[in-house]
Design a protein around this motif. Structure first.
Motif, PDB file in Angstrom:
ATOM      1  N   GLN A  64      -1.842   4.879   0.329  1.00  0.00           N
ATOM      2  CA  GLN A  64      -0.727   3.942   0.409  1.00  0.00           C
ATOM      3  C   GLN A  64      -0.864   2.929  -0.710  1.00  0.00           C
ATOM      4  OE1 GLN A  64      -0.997   2.050   4.271  1.00  0.00           O
ATOM      5  NE2 GLN A  64       0.707   3.258   5.018  1.00  0.00           N
ATOM      6  N   ILE A  65       0.277   2.453  -1.209  1.00  0.00           N
ATOM      7  CA  ILE A  65       0.263   1.289  -2.093  1.00  0.00           C
ATOM      8  C   ILE A  65       1.077   0.206  -1.409  1.00  0.00           C
ATOM      9  CG2 ILE A  65      -0.177   2.413  -4.297  1.00  0.00           C
ATOM     10  CD1 ILE A  65       2.789   2.359  -4.854  1.00  0.00           C
ATOM     11  N   CYS A  66       0.608  -1.024  -1.563  1.00  0.00           N
ATOM     12  CA  CYS A  66       1.247  -2.156  -0.889  1.00  0.00           C
ATOM     13  C   CYS A  66       1.442  -3.292  -1.874  1.00  0.00           C
ATOM     14  CB  CYS A  66       0.371  -2.661   0.257  1.00  0.00           C
ATOM     15  SG  CYS A  66      -0.090  -1.395   1.451  1.00  0.00           S
ATOM     16  N   GLU A  67       2.573  -3.992  -1.732  1.00  0.00           N
ATOM     17  CA  GLU A  67       2.750  -5.237  -2.477  1.00  0.00           C
ATOM     18  C   GLU A  67       1.732  -6.220  -1.930  1.00  0.00           C
ATOM     19  OE1 GLU A  67       6.704  -6.745  -2.161  1.00  0.00           O
ATOM     20  OE2 GLU A  67       7.603  -4.971  -3.047  1.00  0.00           O
ATOM     21  N   THR A  68       1.056  -6.916  -2.807  1.00  0.00           N
ATOM     22  CA  THR A  68       0.020  -7.837  -2.333  1.00  0.00           C
ATOM     23  C   THR A  68       0.598  -9.133  -1.783  1.00  0.00           C
ATOM     24  OG1 THR A  68      -0.254  -8.740  -4.547  1.00  0.00           O
ATOM     25  CG2 THR A  68      -1.708  -6.927  -3.920  1.00  0.00           C
ATOM     26  N   PHE A  71       3.116  -7.595   1.497  1.00  0.00           N
ATOM     27  CA  PHE A  71       2.494  -6.455   2.154  1.00  0.00           C
ATOM     28  C   PHE A  71       3.479  -5.371   2.576  1.00  0.00           C
ATOM     29  CE2 PHE A  71      -0.787  -4.406   4.842  1.00  0.00           C
ATOM     30  CZ  PHE A  71      -1.772  -4.372   3.888  1.00  0.00           C
ATOM     31  N   CYS A  73       4.392  -1.742   2.292  1.00  0.00           N
ATOM     32  CA  CYS A  73       3.578  -0.586   1.923  1.00  0.00           C
ATOM     33  C   CYS A  73       4.423   0.674   1.820  1.00  0.00           C
ATOM     34  CB  CYS A  73       2.479  -0.357   2.951  1.00  0.00           C
ATOM     35  SG  CYS A  73       1.277  -1.689   3.013  1.00  0.00           S
ATOM     36  N   LYS A  74       3.932   1.608   1.008  1.00  0.00           N
ATOM     37  CA  LYS A  74       4.611   2.885   0.827  1.00  0.00           C
ATOM     38  C   LYS A  74       3.547   3.977   0.810  1.00  0.00           C
ATOM     39  CE  LYS A  74       8.065   5.079  -2.020  1.00  0.00           C
ATOM     40  NZ  LYS A  74       9.114   4.865  -2.979  1.00  0.00           N
ATOM     41  N   LEU A  94      -0.346  -4.427  -7.009  1.00  0.00           N
ATOM     42  CA  LEU A  94      -0.368  -3.441  -5.938  1.00  0.00           C
ATOM     43  C   LEU A  94      -1.768  -3.238  -5.388  1.00  0.00           C
ATOM     44  CD1 LEU A  94       1.919  -0.776  -7.639  1.00  0.00           C
ATOM     45  CD2 LEU A  94       2.580  -2.448  -5.885  1.00  0.00           C
ATOM     46  N   SER A  95      -1.864  -3.242  -4.072  1.00  0.00           N
ATOM     47  CA  SER A  95      -3.099  -2.927  -3.382  1.00  0.00           C
ATOM     48  C   SER A  95      -3.046  -1.453  -2.993  1.00  0.00           C
ATOM     49  CB  SER A  95      -3.214  -3.802  -2.128  1.00  0.00           C
ATOM     50  OG  SER A  95      -4.303  -3.398  -1.334  1.00  0.00           O
ATOM     51  N   ARG A  97      -4.600   1.646  -0.631  1.00  0.00           N
ATOM     52  CA  ARG A  97      -5.372   2.005   0.564  1.00  0.00           C
ATOM     53  C   ARG A  97      -5.587   3.509   0.529  1.00  0.00           C
ATOM     54  NH1 ARG A  97      -2.628   0.688   5.756  1.00  0.00           N
ATOM     55  NH2 ARG A  97      -4.725   0.738   6.569  1.00  0.00           N
ATOM     56  N   ASN A 115      -6.876  -5.059  -7.384  1.00  0.00           N
ATOM     57  CA  ASN A 115      -5.512  -4.532  -7.328  1.00  0.00           C
ATOM     58  C   ASN A 115      -5.112  -3.889  -8.646  1.00  0.00           C
ATOM     59  OD1 ASN A 115      -5.049  -5.580  -4.709  1.00  0.00           O
ATOM     60  ND2 ASN A 115      -4.646  -7.591  -5.601  1.00  0.00           N
TER      61      ASN A 115
END
Length: 134
Positions: A64-68, A71, A73-74, A94-95, A97, A115
């Protein structure tokens, strides 16, 4: 010693070939997991990357990538091989997971401490700040 490309050409002449493989433990001592942005990526429309320096016998089965900042996520798709992709990825830093799974069905989400920057570039590599040693 034959080169891999020579072997591939020989194998492809047979048509469909069954291949047996087994996962082996990799060791990247003192190396953090690295996110390498695929050369076909285009900020901000399309993001594809490879996760490098993965240690141990576990497989990455989801990413997953998430806006920090807020949050959002996609879940990414596995495009081919070890390339993970997202059309219209979230914006900003981008964070990432990563879901690691082993042969016994044990799953664990790992969230790197570093990130992917907002101004990521195709071909660039980003250090995750973490090692996974299992």
């Amino acid at each position: 010693m034959a080169r891999i490309s020579d072997a591939a050409a020989t194998l492809s002449s047979y048509g469909v070939v069954d291949i047996k493989y087994r996962r082996v433990s990799c060791n990247y001592s003192h190396e953090n997991i690295t996110i390498k942005i695929h050369k076909g990526s285009s900020n901000p429309n399309y993001l594809a990357f490879v996760i490098e320096n993965q240690q141990g016998k576990r497989d990455i089965t989801a990413v997953q990538i998430c806006e920090t900042q807020n949050f959002v996520c996609k879940l990414l798709s596995r495009s081919f091989g070890t390339v993970w992709t997202a059309n219209s990825p979230p914006s900003g830093p981008l964070s990432v997971r990563m879901l690691f799974s082993d042969e016994h069905g044990k799953d664990e989400w790992v969230v790197p401490v570093n990130n992917i920057p907002q101004d990521w570039k195709a071909g660039a590599s980003y250090d995750s700040g973490v090692q996974v040693n299992q």
